[in-house]
Each structure stands twice: as C-alpha cells, then as structure tokens.
Design a protein around this motif. Structure first.
Motif, PDB file in Angstrom:
ATOM      1  N   THR A 259       0.992  -1.246  -0.190  1.00  0.00           N
ATOM      2  CA  THR A 259       0.104   0.045  -0.098  1.00  0.00           C
ATOM      3  C   THR A 259       0.818   1.244   0.013  1.00  0.00           C
ATOM      4  N   ASN A 260       0.411   2.385  -0.543  1.00  0.00           N
ATOM      5  CA  ASN A 260       1.028   3.652  -0.509  1.00  0.00           C
ATOM      6  C   ASN A 260       1.226   4.228   0.870  1.00  0.00           C
ATOM      7  N   ALA A 261       0.541   3.434   1.781  1.00  0.00           N
ATOM      8  CA  ALA A 261       0.544   3.978   3.213  1.00  0.00           C
ATOM      9  C   ALA A 261       2.031   3.909   3.825  1.00  0.00           C
ATOM     10  N   THR A 262       2.922   3.253   3.050  1.00  0.00           N
ATOM     11  CA  THR A 262       4.246   3.067   3.519  1.00  0.00           C
ATOM     12  C   THR A 262       5.058   4.209   2.946  1.00  0.00           C
ATOM     13  N   CYS A 263       4.485   5.015   2.007  1.00  0.00           N
ATOM     14  CA  CYS A 263       5.291   6.094   1.438  1.00  0.00           C
ATOM     15  C   CYS A 263       4.965   7.292   2.473  1.00  0.00           C
ATOM     16  N   VAL A 264       6.045   7.550   3.067  1.00  0.00           N
ATOM     17  CA  VAL A 264       5.917   8.619   4.325  1.00  0.00           C
ATOM     18  C   VAL A 264       6.397   9.841   3.648  1.00  0.00           C
ATOM     19  N   PRO A 265       5.757  11.090   3.715  1.00  0.00           N
ATOM     20  CA  PRO A 265       5.950  12.382   3.406  1.00  0.00           C
ATOM     21  C   PRO A 265       7.407  12.736   4.262  1.00  0.00           C
ATOM     22  N   CYS A 266       8.410  13.376   3.517  1.00  0.00           N
ATOM     23  CA  CYS A 266       9.680  13.837   4.209  1.00  0.00           C
ATOM     24  C   CYS A 266       9.477  14.911   5.085  1.00  0.00           C
ATOM     25  N   ARG A 267      10.105  14.823   6.309  1.00  0.00           N
ATOM     26  CA  ARG A 267       9.958  15.482   7.547  1.00  0.00           C
ATOM     27  C   ARG A 267      10.335  16.870   6.984  1.00  0.00           C
ATOM     28  N   ALA A 268      10.109  17.976   7.952  1.00  0.00           N
ATOM     29  CA  ALA A 268      10.698  19.354   7.693  1.00  0.00           C
ATOM     30  C   ALA A 268      12.277  19.291   7.877  1.00  0.00           C
ATOM     31  N   GLY A 269      13.078  20.124   7.010  1.00  0.00           N
ATOM     32  CA  GLY A 269      14.545  19.791   6.878  1.00  0.00           C
ATOM     33  C   GLY A 269      14.929  18.857   6.090  1.00  0.00           C
ATOM     34  N   SER A 270      14.065  18.177   5.264  1.00  0.00           N
ATOM     35  CA  SER A 270      14.537  17.292   4.438  1.00  0.00           C
ATOM     36  C   SER A 270      13.629  17.039   3.020  1.00  0.00           C
ATOM     37  N   PHE A 271      14.146  16.448   1.994  1.00  0.00           N
ATOM     38  CA  PHE A 271      13.359  16.515   0.666  1.00  0.00           C
ATOM     39  C   PHE A 271      13.741  14.885   0.079  1.00  0.00           C
ATOM     40  N   ALA A 272      12.735  14.803  -0.970  1.00  0.00           N
ATOM     41  CA  ALA A 272      12.929  13.965  -2.141  1.00  0.00           C
ATOM     42  C   ALA A 272      12.440  14.384  -3.341  1.00  0.00           C
ATOM     43  N   SER A 273      13.611  14.393  -4.212  1.00  0.00           N
ATOM     44  CA  SER A 273      13.476  15.366  -5.435  1.00  0.00           C
ATOM     45  C   SER A 273      12.642  14.629  -6.627  1.00  0.00           C
ATOM     46  N   GLY A 274      12.730  13.186  -6.390  1.00  0.00           N
ATOM     47  CA  GLY A 274      12.065  12.227  -7.301  1.00  0.00           C
ATOM     48  C   GLY A 274      11.025  11.065  -6.779  1.00  0.00           C
ATOM     49  N   GLU A 275      10.834  10.211  -7.730  1.00  0.00           N
ATOM     50  CA  GLU A 275       9.763   9.132  -7.297  1.00  0.00           C
ATOM     51  C   GLU A 275      10.774   7.885  -6.962  1.00  0.00           C
ATOM     52  N   GLY A 276      10.196   7.240  -6.101  1.00  0.00           N
ATOM     53  CA  GLY A 276      11.094   5.911  -5.681  1.00  0.00           C
ATOM     54  C   GLY A 276      11.941   6.002  -4.637  1.00  0.00           C
ATOM     55  N   LYS A 277      12.007   7.088  -3.777  1.00  0.00           N
ATOM     56  CA  LYS A 277      13.169   7.085  -2.979  1.00  0.00           C
ATOM     57  C   LYS A 277      12.758   6.179  -1.765  1.00  0.00           C
ATOM     58  N   GLN A 278      14.059   5.575  -1.186  1.00  0.00           N
ATOM     59  CA  GLN A 278      13.988   4.736  -0.157  1.00  0.00           C
ATOM     60  C   GLN A 278      14.181   5.325   1.079  1.00  0.00           C
ATOM     61  N   ALA A 279      14.640   6.901   1.127  1.00  0.00           N
ATOM     62  CA  ALA A 279      14.865   7.771   2.256  1.00  0.00           C
ATOM     63  C   ALA A 279      14.919   9.115   1.762  1.00  0.00           C
ATOM     64  N   CYS A 280      14.316   9.936   2.295  1.00  0.00           N
ATOM     65  CA  CYS A 280      14.645  11.439   2.158  1.00  0.00           C
ATOM     66  C   CYS A 280      16.147  12.106   2.526  1.00  0.00           C
ATOM     67  N   GLN A 281      16.527  12.983   1.786  1.00  0.00           N
ATOM     68  CA  GLN A 281      17.847  13.654   2.086  1.00  0.00           C
ATOM     69  C   GLN A 281      17.595  14.632   2.835  1.00  0.00           C
ATOM     70  N   PHE A 282      18.536  15.077   3.597  1.00  0.00           N
ATOM     71  CA  PHE A 282      18.668  16.396   4.516  1.00  0.00           C
ATOM     72  C   PHE A 282      18.821  17.365   3.585  1.00  0.00           C
ATOM     73  N   CYS A 283      18.271  18.532   3.935  1.00  0.00           N
ATOM     74  CA  CYS A 283      18.528  19.750   3.115  1.00  0.00           C
ATOM     75  C   CYS A 283      20.260  20.085   3.445  1.00  0.00           C
TER      76      CYS A 283
END
Length: 350
Positions: A259-283
C-alpha cells in the motif's frame, strides 16, 4: 547318481525328495538324457547331492518340448565347478510370476529355489520371462524396484527424466517456480504468468501475492519483492513495472509493500526530489525546508544561518564584516572575516 535315465521314456518327480547321492561325472541328484522325452519335477526337493558338475540335475531332453520344473528347489548340493544344474535343452520353470524371470537353458550355480526377481531398474509384466532384462528398462517418469511387475509412477510434484530409475528416491522434486500435477512424468512445467511455486516438489502453483511480482528466471517462475521505495496492491503481477513508485516528496523504507501508506512524507528539513526514494535527504548546509513532503529545499537568506537538515533559518550571530557558513558541534556558528573584495553584513555568506 541318484537317478539316471537315457532314452527310456519320460521322467516325472512329484512330491519327491532326492538327496545324498553322488555322481562321478554330472547329475548327482538326477541325470536325464533323451532325444524324444522330457522330465518333469513338481513340488520336489533335490538336496545334498554331489558331483563333479551339475550336482543336482543334468538335463538333456526333447528339442521340441521343454521339460518343466514347478514349485521345486535345489539346495545344499555340491559340485566341483560350483554348477548345480545344467540344462542342455529347454527347461521351463513354473510358475515364474509377474516380476520374475528364469533362464531355460544353460548352467545354474548355487542354490536354486525358484525364479529370480526382476532386478532393480527393470520390470516384468508377463509370466515365465527368460532374461534378466525381464520386460524391459523402467521408462521415463517411473521407477522399478527389485521384483517390479509394473513400473511405478513418480508422484505428483516430481519428475524422472532418465530411463532405469530404481526407487522412489530417484524421483526428482520439481524446482521452485515449476510444478507437476500428474504422476509418472519425465519433466515439470513452468508456472503460468502471475503465479509461482515457493517450494520444491510442488504439484500446483499459487497466485503471485501483492507486494511483489512473478517473472521467469532460468525457466522457472520466481516471485520477487517490490523494492523499498515502491509498493504493489495487486496480485498476479508479472513484472517489476507493477511496483508503483512512492511519489516525490515521500520515501518508503519497506520492501514488499502492498500500500502507498508506506510512502511517508519527508519531514521538515529534508526532501525527496524524485519518485521511488527509499529515504529522504537532509537539506544541505545553506538551505532549509519548513514544510513536510518537500521535493526541494530553499536557500538560506543573506544574514541567516542554515546548517545541514535545517527546518528554518537562524540568525547568523556574526558581526558586520564577518560571515558564518558552518557550525560547531554545539550548534553555534563560527564567524569568519569577510574575504577581500566582498561585503559582509553579518550574514550567512559573503
């Protein structure tokens, strides 16, 4: 010897015992020679006789009609050459049942107490067979143990691709991703698209579950899990293209997600520039992001300080003529003299 007959009519033993006789040449128990007659032994015991050869029985009878031995045994006879029976003419053994054989001519050594069992790897589906090959070699998809009257089919979920298997242990399990729903088969079948078999020896395939996909690898249908950063809510999927990518601004660390419920929004101070990311990057240092689910970060304004992973801009805390662009472990930025040719109002960068 015990009994010797030459061209003097038929010889018949029934419920008889011939024992403890000695012959200087052959036929210690009995010697029969006739061009027109035959000998018959029924339920008789020929034992403990001695001769140079053919210690129990020497037979040379009619060429047109075989002699007969039924339910009789020849045991504990002793010959100088080890031969118990010599059959110059045809001598039929009854009853040789299914799965048994006995030669009708030649020499017989040791104790002879009945017909021989068909050897492993062969079967005998007729009576009174005369050679050790019996009815033939065990066919593909089957095995033949000692004394087999008929080939035994390998069970469902297995295969036998060779002739001459000798036991059920020779039947080979179908590999993962293949199955066999019928017995007695030489090969297994690749599972249909959208299905797979997780275990060896499967007689049927199961539907490819959600969270993954099933595709052919080396002739077998293999299930693969959707990688982290993706999910698949559907069953019967046939390729990695069925795994849907987490959208930009989110990340998914679970493999085999359904399910897409496993796709968690990046928290403040981080980002995901494209699709299919396993982890968000810190700014990175010098940037910040105050919103969750961001696809990029915002550059820190002049006069402000933004260490790596900043969710907001901070005052630089550096006097005019200096600037700050890094931070110490205590979180307080270091201040540097403004480079020559630059103007620094105490901001984050010259």
């Amino acid at each position: 010897g015990g009994i010797a007959m030459a061209d003097s009519g038929a010889l018949s033993f029934a419920d008889s015992a011939v024992s403890n006789s000695i012959a200087a040449d052959s036929g210690g128990g009995a010697r029969f020679e006739s061009s027109t007659s035959i000998a018959t032994l029924v339920r008789s015991n020929v034992s403990e006789n001695r001769a140079t050869s053919a210690s129990a029985f020497y037979y040379s009878g009619s060429a047109s009609t075989p002699g007969a031995v039924r339910d009789s045994q020849f045991v504990s006879n002793v010959a100088g050459d080890g031969i118990t029976i010599t059959a110059v003419s045809q001598l039929s053994w009854f009853p040789c049942q299914l799965g048994e054989w006995m030669p009708t001519r030649g020499v017989f050594e040791g104790d002879v107490a009945g017909c021989n069992a068909c050897p492993e790897r062969y079967y005998g589906n007729a009576t009174n067979l005369e050679t050790a090959r019996c009815s033939g070699t065990c066919p593909l998809g089957h095995f033949c143990e000692l004394g087999s009257a008929l080939p035994v089919p390998c069970p469902n979920g297995t295969r036998m691709p060779l002739f001459g298997a000798s036991s059920a242990d020779d039947c080979l399990d179908c590999p993962r991703g293949q199955y066999q729903s019928e017995s007695g088969q030489p090969s297994c079948t690749t599972c249909p698209a959208g299905t797979h078999s997780a275990d060896t020896g499967s007689s049927e395939c199961e539907v490819c579950k959600s969270g993954g996909y099933c595709q052919v690898e080396d002739g077998s249908m293999v299930r693969q899990a959707c990688p982290a950063g993706s999910y698949n809510p559907e069953t019967k999927s046939t390729s990695i293209g069925s795994c849907l990518l987490c959208p930009a601004g989110t990340s998914g660390s679970d493999i085999e997600a359904t399910t897409n419920a496993t796709c968690v929004p990046c928290r403040a101070g981080s980002f995901a520039s494209g699709e299919g990311k396993q982890a968000c990057q810190f700014c990175p240092q010098g940037y910040h992001q105050s919103e969750a689910g961001a696809t990029s970060c915002v550059r820190c304004a002049a006069g402000k300080f933004c260490p790596e992973g900043s969710s907001r801009e901070m005052d630089a805390q550096c006097a005019a003529g200096t600037y700050a662009n890094v931070t110490n472990d205590d979180g307080i930025p270091d201040c540097f003299d403004c480079p020559a040719g630059s103007s620094c109002g105490g901001g984050a960068a010259p």
